[in-house]
Design a protein around this motif. Sequence first.
Motif, PDB file in Angstrom:
ATOM      1  N   VAL A  35       0.847  -1.205   0.000  1.00 27.39           N
ATOM      2  CA  VAL A  35       0.000   0.000   0.000  1.00 27.39           C
ATOM      3  C   VAL A  35       0.881   1.254   0.000  1.00 27.39           C
ATOM      4  N   LEU A  48      -2.058   6.931 -11.516  1.00 27.58           N
ATOM      5  CA  LEU A  48      -2.965   6.235 -10.601  1.00 27.58           C
ATOM      6  C   LEU A  48      -2.888   4.761 -10.962  1.00 27.58           C
ATOM      7  N   ILE A  49      -2.544   3.927 -10.022  1.00 26.62           N
ATOM      8  CA  ILE A  49      -2.429   2.491 -10.286  1.00 26.62           C
ATOM      9  C   ILE A  49      -3.792   1.836 -10.103  1.00 26.62           C
ATOM     10  N   ASP A  50      -4.212   1.096 -11.126  1.00 27.61           N
ATOM     11  CA  ASP A  50      -5.506   0.418 -11.086  1.00 27.61           C
ATOM     12  C   ASP A  50      -5.567  -0.527  -9.883  1.00 27.61           C
ATOM     13  N   ALA A  51      -6.709  -0.471  -9.185  1.00 30.32           N
ATOM     14  CA  ALA A  51      -6.871  -1.273  -7.960  1.00 30.32           C
ATOM     15  C   ALA A  51      -6.629  -2.761  -8.218  1.00 30.32           C
ATOM     16  N   LEU A  52      -7.049  -3.242  -9.373  1.00 33.09           N
ATOM     17  CA  LEU A  52      -6.911  -4.681  -9.632  1.00 33.09           C
ATOM     18  C   LEU A  52      -5.471  -5.082  -9.953  1.00 33.09           C
ATOM     19  N   ILE A  54      -3.164  -4.209  -7.902  1.00 30.72           N
ATOM     20  CA  ILE A  54      -2.510  -4.252  -6.589  1.00 30.72           C
ATOM     21  C   ILE A  54      -2.656  -5.656  -6.002  1.00 30.72           C
TER      22      ILE A  54
ATOM     23  N   GLN B 243     -12.412  -4.562  -4.485  1.00 33.32           N
ATOM     24  CA  GLN B 243     -12.163  -3.898  -5.772  1.00 33.32           C
ATOM     25  C   GLN B 243     -12.742  -4.689  -6.951  1.00 33.32           C
ATOM     26  N   THR B 244     -12.949  -5.974  -6.743  1.00 27.15           N
ATOM     27  CA  THR B 244     -13.505  -6.809  -7.815  1.00 27.15           C
ATOM     28  C   THR B 244     -15.026  -6.762  -7.816  1.00 27.15           C
ATOM     29  N   PHE B 275      -7.242   4.374   1.791  1.00 22.80           N
ATOM     30  CA  PHE B 275      -6.628   3.847   0.572  1.00 22.80           C
ATOM     31  C   PHE B 275      -7.644   3.033  -0.233  1.00 22.80           C
ATOM     32  N   LYS B 279      -9.186   3.983  -4.026  1.00 27.67           N
ATOM     33  CA  LYS B 279      -9.073   3.067  -5.161  1.00 27.67           C
ATOM     34  C   LYS B 279     -10.449   2.685  -5.694  1.00 27.67           C
ATOM     35  N   GLU B 282     -11.783   5.607  -7.744  1.00 27.95           N
ATOM     36  CA  GLU B 282     -11.119   5.632  -9.060  1.00 27.95           C
ATOM     37  C   GLU B 282     -11.688   4.553  -9.971  1.00 27.95           C
ATOM     38  N   LYS B 283     -11.879   3.381  -9.424  1.00 28.73           N
ATOM     39  CA  LYS B 283     -12.346   2.239 -10.222  1.00 28.73           C
ATOM     40  C   LYS B 283     -13.783   2.471 -10.714  1.00 28.73           C
ATOM     41  N   TYR B 288     -13.575  11.957  -5.746  1.00 24.82           N
ATOM     42  CA  TYR B 288     -13.354  11.710  -4.317  1.00 24.82           C
ATOM     43  C   TYR B 288     -14.322  12.534  -3.464  1.00 24.82           C
TER      44      TYR B 288
END
Lengths: 76, 357
Positions: A35, A48-52, A54, B243-244, B275, B279, B282-283, B288
Motif C-alpha cells: 500500500v 494512478l495504479i488500477d486497484a486490480l 494491486i 475492488q472486484t 486507501f 481506489k 477511481e475504479k 473523491y
Amino acid sequence: MKRIRNILLELRPEFDFEESTDFIDDGFLDSFDMVSLVSSLEEEFGILIDALDIVPENFSSVEAIAVVVHKNGGEI
Amino acid sequence: MKTVFKRKKISGILGVLPQSEILFEDEVGNYTFPEKQTLRLKKVMGYEKHCVVKESTSSSDLCIAGLEYLLSKEMIVKGDIGAIVVISATPDYFMPNISNIIQGKMEFSNSVFCIDISQGCVGYLHGLASAFMLLEHLDNKKVLLFNVDTLSKKVSKQDRNSYPLIGDAATITIVENDHKAKDIHFCLYNDGGRRNALIIPAGGSRLPCSPETAIMSDLDNDGNLRSLDNLKMNGTDVFTFVQTEVPPLIEEILVYSGYNKEEIDWYLFHQPNKFMLKKLAEKIGIPYEKMPMNIVENYGNPSGASIPITTVHNLGDSLKDNKYNCCLSAFGSGLTWAAMTMELGEMDFCEMFVSNL
C-alpha cells in the motif's frame, strides 16, 4: 528502474533488494508495504495504479513493479 | 437479493460514540514492526485516532446511552415504536439479545417486535432492508434500528493489520413509512466460500474460548500477534474482493434504479480505510469529493455503523433541510456486499452524541 529501487530502499532500508528473487516470498514486503509502495509510485510517476493491479505478484521484483508502472501510464 | 422498497424513509439518525479517543502515534510501539514503517501508514490509510469503549462497556450500553439521549430531548416518542432491530457482531451475550435488553431496560411495550441480526460491515444495509420489510406489518409505527459494534474487544492490540483501523460506535436510525417517499433500490450478494477472509475463529460453538485459544502468537508469520479469540483479517484478500465485486455492483444498482453516476449527490460507503476507498472511487469513476472517506481518521472503522456515522459526520444538519440522492454501499464479512439507492433528507435529526462510555 533506479527510481523504483530508490523508493524500495526508502520503504525498507534494512533489506538488500538486489539479493531477493521474490520480495513477497522473501518477506521484504508485506501487504501494508505494498500500500505504501503504491502511494509512493503514484506520487513519483504521477500516475494512478488500477486497484486490480494491486496484487502481490505485481510487486515481487523491480521488473514486475516496472511493468505495473508502465501499464498504468508511467514512464520508466 | 434484488428488490425495490416503496414508501419508506429514514427520519432520523443519531451517532453514538465512546468518550475515549486513542491516537495512532501512541500505539505504534505496540506493534512488532519498525516504527517508521508503521507511521508511513498514517497518511496512506488515514490512521489518526480511533474511538474505543471502556473495558466495562458493552454494545447495549452504547445503544441505551443513545436512546436515553433521544428520549430526554424528546426526539422520539416511545409509543411510536413498533420494532427494535439490532445489528451487531459483538453482542453482550449469546442470549438474551441486545434488542431484548433494550426493550426491558427502557421499558418499551411488551408487544414491540425485538430482533437481533448478526452481521458485520454490511450491517446497516441488512438492517435497513429488514426494517423496510417489518414496516409492512407495523401499521403506522416506526422501527428503531440500532447498529452497534465494540470490536475493540475482539481485535488484538498487537495486530497492526486490524487494530489501528477499528472503532467502537453505535447508531440509532428511525425508519418509517412515508407514502411520498421515492423508491429505494437494493442489491445484496454473498459468497460464503470466501468466509475465512474475515473471521473470529474461537468463541462460538465450533471452537469455544479456552486458555488455549487465548494464547497470543504470530499465527500467520506476518509479524502480527493475535490469538484465536481475536478477529483475523486477510487484508490482501479483502482488498481484492472489494475492488472486484463493488464496482460492478454500483453499476448494477445505478442501472436498476435509473440514476446515472452524476445524479447521485453522495456515495456513502462503508469505511474500511482511506486507501481502499480512494481506489474504489477511481475504479467506479466518481470524484473523491462525492465519496466521504474521513471516518477511519476521525473515529476508526465502526463496522456496521459506518454508513450512518459517515452520514452524520459529513452531512449532519444539512439533512434536516435538504434532500440528496444517495448511493449507499457496504462490504465485509460473509463475504457480503450490498448497495442501495435512496433519497436522504428532511430528517428530524441527524447528529452525533459523545457518551461517557
